[in-house]
Enzyme design. Sequence first.
Site, PDB file in Angstrom:
ATOM      1  N   GLN A  66      26.886  17.355 -31.147  1.00  0.00           N
ATOM      2  CA  GLN A  66      26.393  18.411 -30.273  1.00  0.00           C
ATOM      3  C   GLN A  66      25.048  18.028 -29.654  1.00  0.00           C
ATOM      4  O   GLN A  66      24.796  18.252 -28.468  1.00  0.00           O
ATOM      5  CB  GLN A  66      26.253  19.713 -31.061  1.00  0.00           C
ATOM      6  CG  GLN A  66      25.967  20.932 -30.193  1.00  0.00           C
ATOM      7  CD  GLN A  66      25.925  22.210 -31.016  1.00  0.00           C
ATOM      8  OE1 GLN A  66      25.963  22.161 -32.241  1.00  0.00           O
ATOM      9  NE2 GLN A  66      25.842  23.335 -30.347  1.00  0.00           N
TER      10      GLN A  66
ATOM     11  N   HIS B 209      37.213  67.205  17.658  1.00  0.00           N
ATOM     12  CA  HIS B 209      36.253  66.096  17.799  1.00  0.00           C
ATOM     13  C   HIS B 209      36.978  64.826  18.250  1.00  0.00           C
ATOM     14  O   HIS B 209      36.567  64.189  19.236  1.00  0.00           O
ATOM     15  CB  HIS B 209      35.552  65.860  16.457  1.00  0.00           C
ATOM     16  CG  HIS B 209      34.500  64.802  16.510  1.00  0.00           C
ATOM     17  ND1 HIS B 209      33.160  65.075  16.583  1.00  0.00           N
ATOM     18  CD2 HIS B 209      34.595  63.436  16.506  1.00  0.00           C
ATOM     19  CE1 HIS B 209      32.481  63.940  16.619  1.00  0.00           C
ATOM     20  NE2 HIS B 209      33.339  62.925  16.559  1.00  0.00           N
ATOM     21  N   GLU B 210      38.059  64.463  17.545  1.00  0.00           N
ATOM     22  CA  GLU B 210      38.803  63.256  17.914  1.00  0.00           C
ATOM     23  C   GLU B 210      39.529  63.436  19.236  1.00  0.00           C
ATOM     24  O   GLU B 210      39.677  62.476  20.007  1.00  0.00           O
ATOM     25  CB  GLU B 210      39.793  62.877  16.798  1.00  0.00           C
ATOM     26  CG  GLU B 210      39.154  62.556  15.458  1.00  0.00           C
ATOM     27  CD  GLU B 210      38.106  61.464  15.532  1.00  0.00           C
ATOM     28  OE1 GLU B 210      38.229  60.563  16.393  1.00  0.00           O
ATOM     29  OE2 GLU B 210      37.138  61.521  14.744  1.00  0.00           O
TER      30      GLU B 210
ATOM     31  N   HIS C 162      37.120  62.512  21.977  1.00  0.00           N
ATOM     32  CA  HIS C 162      37.044  61.056  22.171  1.00  0.00           C
ATOM     33  C   HIS C 162      38.252  60.552  22.953  1.00  0.00           C
ATOM     34  O   HIS C 162      38.119  59.770  23.903  1.00  0.00           O
ATOM     35  CB  HIS C 162      37.003  60.348  20.815  1.00  0.00           C
ATOM     36  CG  HIS C 162      35.705  60.483  20.095  1.00  0.00           C
ATOM     37  ND1 HIS C 162      34.495  60.201  20.666  1.00  0.00           N
ATOM     38  CD2 HIS C 162      35.428  60.859  18.808  1.00  0.00           C
ATOM     39  CE1 HIS C 162      33.525  60.396  19.778  1.00  0.00           C
ATOM     40  NE2 HIS C 162      34.072  60.801  18.644  1.00  0.00           N
TER      41      HIS C 162
ATOM     42  N   ASP D 131      28.619  58.566  15.778  1.00  0.00           N
ATOM     43  CA  ASP D 131      28.740  58.390  17.234  1.00  0.00           C
ATOM     44  C   ASP D 131      27.364  58.335  17.888  1.00  0.00           C
ATOM     45  O   ASP D 131      27.121  57.520  18.784  1.00  0.00           O
ATOM     46  CB  ASP D 131      29.552  59.538  17.844  1.00  0.00           C
ATOM     47  CG  ASP D 131      30.954  59.623  17.273  1.00  0.00           C
ATOM     48  OD1 ASP D 131      31.494  58.563  16.914  1.00  0.00           O
ATOM     49  OD2 ASP D 131      31.500  60.741  17.179  1.00  0.00           O
TER      50      ASP D 131
END
Length: 620
Positions: free
Chosen positions: A149, A442-443, A446, A518
């Site tokens: 080792q 909202h959508e 857009h 946004d």
Amino acid sequence: MKKKIKKITKNPIKNDLVKNLLTIILLFVFMASAFTLFDISEEKPEEISISKLAKQVDEEKVKEIIVRNEKVEIILNDENNTKEIARLGGTSSLEDELKNVHEISKEKVDKANILEKDITGTEKFLVSFGPSLLLFILIGFLLWMMLGQAQKQNGQAMSFGKSKARFLKPGEKKKKTTFKDVAGVKEAKEELLEIVDFLKNPKKFLELGARIPRGVLLLGPPGTGKTLLAKAVSGEANVPFFNISGSEFVEMFVGVGASRVRDLFKNAKKNAPSILFIDEIDAVGRHRGAGLGGGHDEREQTLNQILVEMDGFDTETNVIVMAATNRPDVLDPALLRPGRFDRRIMLDLPDINDREGILKVHAQGKPIEKNVDLRRIAERTPGFSGAELFNLLNEAAILTARRNKKIVGKNEILESIEKVMLGPERKSNLLLKDEKKIAAYHEAGHALLGHLLPKTDPIHKISIISRGRAAGYTLNLPEEDRHFHSKSEFIDNLAMLLGGYAAEKIIFDDLTTGASSDLTKASGIARELITKYGMSEKIGPIVFGQHSGTVFLGKEIHEQRNYSEEVAADIDHEVERFLNDALKTATETINKNKGKLDKIAKRLIEVETIEKEEFEKLMK
């Protein structure tokens, strides 16, 4: 009162010593226990005198007698076959002593079944020294392990400065990556084919006085295939290939990185002609002296060694260094001069034709339905890198397996596009009835603006199902790849971004937090129109904000203000004007087409998702 807390640090050498000592102690305990159990596993027989033995023989109580030199083992003729032992004295045998000394008749002595067995020297040695020998063997084994080792740790310490590069020999039986496996990037492949030709046929270039390029720097956004192209060059050239990451040079000890650079170039020169590929070279190749505190000495030493190896006094080596980075702006100028990285190859995001080719490459080995049009998928993925396209088809395959289907279909691929772009669906995030109505309008705002304004991209999908951090989304994608964007296009996109805000205000006479993302995007676009693109008529064609080229605390390149407070106020007023004009356009358009807005919103509340074909029917 504040108590002082001492910081406890672990010493690895001390810990190993403690572990080894504990192991030795446990082994000794185990051996002692084993010997104890061995000793008490059988009852020790009673030791008697020869006179008593003679009496037992005379009384015919003895079944068998085994004589081993001086030791006499006796088995009595009873139910338990009791064992006893005796010791012979003198030189006469037991049989003679019973007959002559104790006057036992020959018949009774014969009935006792006396057997003579001599103990060999080996048996005597094992009986006497066997346990001690076993103990010494175990101790020796433990010492050997501990020394091994220690030698291993010393070996690791000696190899600390060795290069960790992966070495790929030419002609290895692994699956090679060639330019056929790389779709798109035609110009980059042409440049790299020249490098391959240099490596394969150097004479035809050297006869003309041409020098082989010393370095090739692959530049481009993440995921555009820089590492893949390096692998393809290795496969095409069929020369030794060394691959290492820039971060593997730098360690906590000063000088290790430079030592690894020397070892790496030494190995590459031994195997020349060869290719040495350094991925993410900006980890060690950053501008010297940049950053807080003047930079990192170890990183700068490593960079200095790379500079010397690439074009120092030794300029006759036949090693081509390839490197990849997505941050060419932070590289040291000395790296980019001729003689080091002679070639700089730019890899852009793939266009629609390249995306189709990349999808075909990654679709190999995946069972995909025949009706899946990869051209349509390429149209729907503008701005995707090669890595994102691979991830897209991988997500589609995973989704197909989750649905217990055997073939990847169109629906799985389209859903995976949205998952890669926006995140996974959050079906558990159910909106309240009022919230659902607000999200739908909202959508719809857009989508209506995106359909009616001339310079916006076509609407592909509207949804009020939560994805990622968005409660709903409107997906509009360009029909073709654009390289230039006009002011009128930005103006219409601003109006579309504020379409949801305007719809909420018109329908509900109130505003919600749903428009925050946004507004953030719209404000950023408006400010770039003025400060970056010079599209403000009031302020004029001036770029505001100067990039210093210095990376500050690992953040984006620090921007220095090169304008006065009065100009800053004018910029703010212009941003406000752009946004107000966009809101005015959105409000007027929605008021004129309120019926269409209601139609879209009601359909969204009913089905939650509207695809392109259904949306166009609604608009007709």
